[in-house]
Design a protein around this motif. Structure first.
Motif: not given
Length: 497
Positions: A459-482
């Motif tokens: 079993l794996v925990p998976v998060v879901c949210t609307e795309r507008k609530h996902v942001v790429k912060r300065k300095g984050f490596p490729p693939g990482k998001a908040h």
């Protein structure tokens, strides 16, 4: 409705009308997820079954056996086609052949498969742990649309909205005589006035729709990908043009350096070595100029004057080079915008292919400029899955995750990712639909778990949210998001062949 039970039932009628008595000699595959049951006469119809979950289909067409192929169902003996029949409530088609052989096509996304059964063996096209197959062709009658399992809830609601006063048995009679038509971009089993079912006419409509849909599935992502690449390059060119235009602001500085040199040459007799500045006589001082000229004390008066002349010439050369470069870039920018306008007007895959052929030099040049390591600008950064008419994107790599999430998806799409591990971003394309069903979200979550480092967990925990609530912060490596406003689903990773 292209994958509904009623569509596959009609395909059984088509096969019985066109294939009865035909001899089939072998089964093989030469395209991923595609099985061919080869007619011994290549000028007559063979059976082509495509199991890709995005659009499973069955075609009857003459096929010349390819040079390279993978044999499937090695125990299959050359035999005549006897009959095709469909299970009472499931999208399972059984194709019966002589020699007591049968091939069962099972449409159960995402586990579509084909089974071969003979008196001595049983085999599957795709690997499967299920080595038992149950097939019951007994007709089943349902008096209520809500009780009939052959249609999903979406189609039940659609039929109810279209025919609120028609009983389900009567509506089935209407479906039975339909040859299929395209309505709202979908293949619908509703009859035209005075229409009677004709297997050949139905198959032509079905084949035309599938062919068009396959082209559309490839056309839109490819077109959008090229436009995105051209737009990205155009933006970079525009930024460079803005930067170069700033060199025009140096005209005043070039003139000042030359005037400083002239004044110093005029004042040579009054200057002493080691001075840090020279006061400009009022009769030589241009309006709005400072009262003194900075000097380098370790240089002679003549060397200080020459230093200002050299600086003026250097800036002038840079200014001219910038003008030349800016002219070239403006020409490139205008070309890119014109090509984007051309692309936006293209509506068919055929026209897109013609455009790519005509502009192959531009595309090749753009490939080399943007990423010398890539040979194909039309590469998609995601795998695409289809589930009950919904499109689901799964990122291919960390950089592809960023491209897919922040450049290609819409702000109202649903975004999923494993909570505690690295893995692919997953996007459910909303495409204007108001409600995303829960079972669809669970399926997308299982894909997020499958394409993560926890794919072997129970079993794996998976998060879901609307795309507008996902942001790429300065300095984050490729693939990482908040992300924020997320919900968590505990899900088993999907099983994908």
């Amino acid at each position: 409705m292209i994958t509904s039970w009623f569509t596959w039932e009609k395909l059984c009628h088509v096969m019985n009308a066109r294939l009865k008595g035909e001899v089939f000699e072998t089964c093989y595959s030469h395209v991923k997820s595609e099985l061919v049951i080869q007619n011994n006469n290549p000028r007559k119809d063979s059976i082509r079954i495509h199991l890709d979950q995005s659009l499973p289909f069955l075609f009857l067409q003459p096929i010349q056996p390819p040079g390279q192929k993978v044999p499937i169902f090695s125990d299959f003996k050359p035999a005549e086609f006897v009959e095709a029949e469909i299970a009472g409530t499931d999208r399972d088609i059984r194709m019966n052949f002589t020699e007591d052989q049968a091939i069962i096509l099972r449409i159960r996304p995402p586990k579509n498969n084909v089974y071969f059964i003979s008196p001595s063996s049983m085999d599957t096209f795709k690997k499967s742990t299920d080595q038992t197959i149950y097939f019951d062709a007994t007709p089943v009658s349902f008096q209520s649309l809500s009780d009939d399992p052959r249609l999903n809830e979406r189609w039940k609601k659609r039929f109810h909205d279209l025919f609120p006063d028609l009983s389900w048995p009567d509506l089935q009679q209407e479906i039975s005589r339909a040859n299929g038509q395209v309505l709202g971009g979908r293949f619908i089993l509703l009859p035209l006035l005075r229409e009677e079912f004709n297997p050949h006419r139905f198959y032509d409509n079905y084949r035309d729709y599938i062919t068009g849909r396959l082209k559309e599935l490839h056309f839109k992502p490819e077109k959008n990908r090229i436009i995105t690449a051209l737009s990205s390059r155009a933006e970079k060119v525009s930024y460079r043009i803005r930067q170069l235009s700033k060199t025009e602001e140096q005209a005043d500085l070039i003139e000042r350096y030359r005037i400083y040199g002239d004044i110093l040459m005029t004042m040579l007799s009054t200057l002493q070595p080691g001075q840090e500045e020279a006061e400009i006589p009022i009769e030589l001082r241009p309006r709005d100029y400072p009262e003194t000229i900075p000097l380098k004390p370790d240089l002679s008066p003549q060397a200080n004057a020459q230093r200002y002349y050299n600086r003026a010439r250097k800036l002038e050369r840079a200014r001219q080079e910038s003008r030349d470069t800016e002219s070239v870039l403006k020409k490139e920018y205008d070309e890119l915008k014109a090509k984007i306008t051309e692309l936006e007007a293209i509506e068919t895959l055929h026209d897109l292919r013609k455009w790519l052929k005509k502009n192959k030099d531009l595309i090749g040049r753009l490939n080399r400029m943007e990423n010398p390591q890539k040979s194909d600008i039309t590469r998609l950064p995601y795998r695409e899955f289809f589930y009950q008419s919904w499109r689901i994107w799964v990122g291919k790599s960390a950089r592809d995750n960023d491209d897919m999430t922040f450049h290609l998806s819409h702000k109202n799409d649903l975004w999923l990712h494993t909570r505690n591990s690295t893995g692919s971003h997953v996007i459910i394309r909303r495409e204007g639909k108001a409600h995303i069903p829960g079972h669809l979200i669970e399926y997308a979550a299982s894909l997020a778990a499958r394409f993560s480092e926890e794919k072997h967990a129970s079993l794996v925990p998976v998060v879901c949210t609307e795309r507008k609530h996902v942001v790429k912060r300065k300095g984050f490596p490729p693939g990482k998001a908040h992300y924020s406003l997320e919900k968590t689903i505990l899900i088993k990773p999907a099983e994908i062949e």
